[in-house]
Scaffold this active site. Structure first.
Site, short mmCIF file in Angstrom:
data_model
loop_
_atom_site.label_atom_id
_atom_site.label_comp_id
_atom_site.label_asym_id
_atom_site.label_seq_id
_atom_site.Cartn_x
_atom_site.Cartn_y
_atom_site.Cartn_z
N LYS A 60 4.70 -0.25 -7.73
CA LYS A 60 3.96 0.92 -7.21
C LYS A 60 2.99 0.55 -6.09
O LYS A 60 1.77 0.68 -6.22
CB LYS A 60 3.21 1.64 -8.34
N PRO A 65 -0.47 1.49 5.58
CA PRO A 65 0.95 1.25 5.90
C PRO A 65 1.27 -0.21 6.25
O PRO A 65 2.24 -0.77 5.76
CB PRO A 65 1.19 2.17 7.11
N THR A 67 -0.20 -3.00 5.37
CA THR A 67 -0.27 -3.88 4.20
C THR A 67 0.93 -3.69 3.28
O THR A 67 1.55 -4.65 2.82
CB THR A 67 -1.60 -3.61 3.44
N ARG A 174 15.00 8.43 -25.25
CA ARG A 174 15.19 7.98 -26.63
C ARG A 174 16.45 8.59 -27.21
O ARG A 174 16.73 9.77 -26.94
CB ARG A 174 14.01 8.43 -27.52
N GLN A 183 5.84 7.42 -26.70
CA GLN A 183 6.43 8.33 -25.73
C GLN A 183 6.43 9.72 -26.37
O GLN A 183 7.02 9.92 -27.43
CB GLN A 183 7.88 7.93 -25.40
#
Ligand code: C5P
Length: 226
Positions: A60, A65, A67, A174, A183
């Protein structure tokens, strides 16, 4: 549908080798996310690659931009098939990330909003409710012509409408007979694929199972059996 629709998430830095040993790289991709990457660094990418797997690098990226672009390019040579960025980095960041991802032969996938964000937080951070935030992030992704998005299985319909032809990656999967864990809004694998998911990210139902190979096989068969 692609040939390999299951991404197995390695989230335990001290207990992952058994997963790499029993799974078949022809049938799945391996997710390397921030927990295991921050623990082991690039050594984990080498290890996954040496077992013959392609990688979903779910780190993530989110920065200016230049970097983001340099960081992505530094992973050239690893078998990274897909990598993630935060869409909230804005269109210039998304476009730079797309160019650098192409440079390393990876698909660039945008994260809309974290599913841990609640309504109150969405209003605090984005000044609007969650559905509006997700919609504006998907529109941003579409305008930047990103390769795909990560979304909850319950956002697949919206993603299908707004992001036609783009990759959709979804966690929260699942089998209906599996034990419950943290979850909360889950969906079964076949249902998610039928709703338009390209890839399913599945961790503990496989990695924490005492027989990982057969846990994987059961999920795999549930998708492909007629
Ligand atoms: O073990 P489990 O199947 O819940 O793992 C799902 C994977 O997807 C984990 O790596 C988790 O970090 C990730 N994920 C998630 N829910 C989100 C976003 C990512 O479970 N909303």
């Amino acid at each position: 549908m692609t040939e390999k629709n299951i991404i197995v998430a390695l989230d335990d830095p001290l207990d992952y080798q058994g997963v790499l040993e029993v799974l078949d790289p022809k049938k799945c991709i391996i997710k390397v996310g921030s927990v295991i990457f921050n623990y082991h660094g690039r050594k984990i990418l080498d290890e996954v690659a040496n077992h013959g797997f392609e990688i979903f690098f779910d780190i993530k990226f989110h920065d200016i931009p230049n970097t983001v672009s340099k960081s992505i390019k530094s992973f050239k040579g690893y078998p990274i098939k897909l990598l993630t960025i935060h869409l909230s980095g804005g269109s210039s960041m998304i476009k730079s990330a797309l160019v650098s991802s192409k440079n390393i032969n990876a698909k660039c996938i945008g994260v809309s909003i974290l599913t841990s964000i609640n309504e109150e937080e969405s209003k605090e951070v984005y000044n609007q409710e969650i559905p509006k935030t997700v919609t504006s992030m998907f529109n941003l992704a579409n305008e930047a012509d990103i390769d795909g998005v990560v979304c909850s299985p319950h956002e697949l319909k919206l993603a299908g409408d707004l992001l036609q032809g783009k990759i959709k990656i979804t966690p929260g999967i699942r089998l209906s007979d599996s034990n419950s864990d943290d979850q909360s809004r889950v969906m079964n694998p076949k249902e998610a694929i039928d709703l338009g998911a390209t890839y399913l990210v599945i961790g503990r139902p496989i990695t924490s199972h005492k027989d990982k190979a057969s846990a994987f096989e059961k999920i795999y068969q549930s998708i492909y059996e007629k």
